[in-house]
Design a protein around this motif. Structure first.
Motif, mmCIF file in Angstrom:
data_model
loop_
_atom_site.group_PDB
_atom_site.id
_atom_site.type_symbol
_atom_site.label_atom_id
_atom_site.label_comp_id
_atom_site.label_asym_id
_atom_site.label_seq_id
_atom_site.Cartn_x
_atom_site.Cartn_y
_atom_site.Cartn_z
ATOM 1 N N VAL A 1 6.803 5.562 -0.650
ATOM 2 C CA VAL A 1 7.191 4.329 0.188
ATOM 3 C C VAL A 1 6.563 4.535 1.551
ATOM 4 N N PRO A 2 5.701 3.727 2.130
ATOM 5 C CA PRO A 2 5.418 3.573 3.336
ATOM 6 C C PRO A 2 6.293 3.735 4.314
ATOM 7 N N MET A 3 6.057 4.357 5.357
ATOM 8 C CA MET A 3 7.082 4.500 6.586
ATOM 9 C C MET A 3 6.870 3.376 7.600
ATOM 10 N N ASP A 4 5.926 2.262 7.103
ATOM 11 C CA ASP A 4 5.980 1.514 7.995
ATOM 12 C C ASP A 4 7.041 0.169 7.945
ATOM 13 N N LEU A 5 7.808 0.181 8.906
ATOM 14 C CA LEU A 5 8.843 -0.785 8.671
ATOM 15 C C LEU A 5 8.633 -2.163 8.449
ATOM 16 N N GLU A 6 7.391 -2.577 9.025
ATOM 17 C CA GLU A 6 6.687 -4.126 8.922
ATOM 18 C C GLU A 6 6.461 -4.332 7.373
ATOM 19 N N GLU A 7 5.837 -3.223 6.844
ATOM 20 C CA GLU A 7 5.373 -3.206 5.582
ATOM 21 C C GLU A 7 6.711 -3.203 4.455
ATOM 22 N N MET A 8 7.750 -2.694 4.707
ATOM 23 C CA MET A 8 9.066 -2.711 4.309
ATOM 24 C C MET A 8 9.514 -4.011 4.103
ATOM 25 N N GLN A 9 9.456 -4.481 5.264
ATOM 26 C CA GLN A 9 10.071 -6.083 5.614
ATOM 27 C C GLN A 9 9.183 -6.878 4.623
ATOM 28 N N GLY B 1 -2.319 6.132 -1.691
ATOM 29 C CA GLY B 1 -3.524 5.293 -1.526
ATOM 30 C C GLY B 1 -3.855 4.322 -2.458
ATOM 31 N N THR B 2 -2.665 4.061 -3.354
ATOM 32 C CA THR B 2 -2.888 2.919 -4.439
ATOM 33 C C THR B 2 -2.341 1.833 -3.900
ATOM 34 N N ARG B 3 -2.540 0.561 -4.553
ATOM 35 C CA ARG B 3 -2.050 -0.510 -4.019
ATOM 36 C C ARG B 3 -1.176 -1.214 -5.394
ATOM 37 N N LEU B 4 -0.131 -1.794 -4.876
ATOM 38 C CA LEU B 4 0.900 -2.035 -5.863
ATOM 39 C C LEU B 4 1.317 -3.618 -5.711
ATOM 40 N N ASP C 1 0.945 -1.180 0.110
ATOM 41 C CA ASP C 1 0.042 0.225 -0.036
ATOM 42 C C ASP C 1 1.013 1.398 -0.152
ATOM 43 N N LEU C 2 0.884 1.866 -1.152
ATOM 44 C CA LEU C 2 1.557 3.074 -0.953
ATOM 45 C C LEU C 2 1.010 4.250 -0.536
#
Length: 111
Positions: free
Chosen positions: A77-85, A11-14, A7-8
């Motif tokens: 880039v979302p700032m959620d570290l779990e999302e980045m992992q 608001g878009t989903r990639l 989720d960017l």
């Protein structure tokens, strides 16, 4: 089959998919080997995760036909570290699938 989405911030989903375009754009912006190494790492540092996530998102967006600059991709880039992992894990898995397919194709040509 696992489908991976990120989720960017706009608001878009990639969907995270590796194709030739993804590899091409990754090669243009940074050392592909460095990114592959970090993507496979179990516990990258936050700095590594943010840098690689931005590069992967840029490459995936561009390979999906959307024209963005690297700076625009960084803002997505979302700032959620779990999302980045999750992104790094998904990219690593998709990369392995792509490599296996390419190796199988190569073996079929050589047989």
């Amino acid at each position: 089959m696992n489908e991976y989405f990120i989720d960017l911030t706009d608001g878009t989903r990639l969907e995270v998919k590796v194709n030739f375009g993804t590899l091409y754009y990754l090669g243009k912006i940074n050392s592909f080997k460095q990114m592959e190494k970090v993507a496979k790492k179990k516990n990258p540092t936050n700095e590594e995760a943010i840098e690689i996530a931005a590069q992967i998102i840029y490459a995936v967006i561009r390979s999906n036909g959307r024209a963005v600059t690297f700076d625009e991709a960084i803002r997505l880039v979302p700032m959620d570290l779990e999302e980045m992992q999750n992104l790094l894990d998904a990219f690593g898995e998709q990369l392995e699938k792509y490599k296996k397919k390419e190796k199988a194709k190569s073996n079929m040509r050589n047989a």
